[in-house]
Design an enzyme around this catalytic site. Structure first.
Site, PDB file in Angstrom:
ATOM      1  N   THR A  46       0.852  -1.187   0.000  1.00  0.00           N
ATOM      2  CA  THR A  46       0.000   0.000   0.000  1.00  0.00           C
ATOM      3  C   THR A  46       0.892   1.243   0.000  1.00  0.00           C
ATOM      4  OG1 THR A  46      -0.199  -0.106   2.401  1.00  0.00           O
ATOM      5  CG2 THR A  46      -1.924  -1.182   1.118  1.00  0.00           C
ATOM      6  N   THR A  48       1.519   4.409   1.585  1.00  0.00           N
ATOM      7  CA  THR A  48       2.315   4.921   2.707  1.00  0.00           C
ATOM      8  C   THR A  48       3.213   3.827   3.274  1.00  0.00           C
ATOM      9  OG1 THR A  48       0.632   6.570   3.242  1.00  0.00           O
ATOM     10  CG2 THR A  48       2.218   6.028   4.983  1.00  0.00           C
ATOM     11  N   CYS A  49       2.685   2.618   3.346  1.00  0.00           N
ATOM     12  CA  CYS A  49       3.449   1.494   3.900  1.00  0.00           C
ATOM     13  C   CYS A  49       4.695   1.211   3.071  1.00  0.00           C
ATOM     14  CB  CYS A  49       2.561   0.246   3.972  1.00  0.00           C
ATOM     15  SG  CYS A  49       1.034   0.489   4.907  1.00  0.00           S
ATOM     16  N   SER A  50       4.562   1.259   1.758  1.00  0.00           N
ATOM     17  CA  SER A  50       5.678   0.943   0.860  1.00  0.00           C
ATOM     18  C   SER A  50       6.625   2.114   0.633  1.00  0.00           C
ATOM     19  CB  SER A  50       5.147   0.481  -0.505  1.00  0.00           C
ATOM     20  OG  SER A  50       4.531  -0.778  -0.403  1.00  0.00           O
TER      21      SER A  50
END
Length: 160
Positions: A46, A48-50
């Site tokens: 996703t 922000t996560c990545s």
């Protein structure tokens, strides 16, 4: 009820991607007798996560080790195949353990789920980071929904 500082991490069986497929790992194995930074996020791959959350911990892994942290654990309510593929894509190597809470068992028992069913994503983990010392939560930073302010690597480095 949400887990808090001073609480013990609940017992649960999680999974990591091994050479021959998913392998079970218990919370006792992950946290027992160790100083661990655990960060969790809504989903692998996703935005922000990545782009921000996981890369920060990969980049700062040596700084955490220099402060006595034995391991960094990335947790998500995804399966071990997804977490393994995401770890390869993000080139985490052995800097961060990519741990799957596929059924959300640990996340739910800590009171850290949130429901994204209306977006077709089901129940996921809230975004948070914690310092765990021998299975006991010493620092807990939980993000407000949609935020990325208190669970990043830089914030946790100051707390270790």
């Amino acid at each position: 009820m949400t887990i808090k500082v001073g609480d013990k991490i609940p017992s649960a069986t999680l999974h990591v991607m091994g050479q021959d497929g998913p392998e079970a790992v218990t919370t006792d194995e992950l946290f027992g007798g160790k100083k661990v930074v655990l960060f969790a996020l809504p989903g692998a791959f996703t935005p922000t996560c990545s782009a921000r959350h996981l890369p920060g911990y990969v980049e700062k892994a040596e700084e955490f080790k220099g402060k006595g942290v034995d391991s960094i654990v990335c947790l998500s309510v995804n399966d071990a195949f997804v977490m393994g593929a995401w770890g390869k894509d993000q080139q985490v190597g052995d800097k961060v353990q990519m741990v799957a809470d596929g059924s959300g068992q640990l996340t739910e028992s800590m009171g850290l789920t949130f429901d994204l069913s209306d977006k077709g994503l089901g129940k996921r983990s809230q975004r948070y980071a914690m310092l765990v010392d021998d299975g006991v939560v010493k620092v807990l930073n939980i993000e407000d929904a949609g935020a990325f302010e208190v669970s990043g690597a830089d914030t946790m480095l100051k707390a270790v």
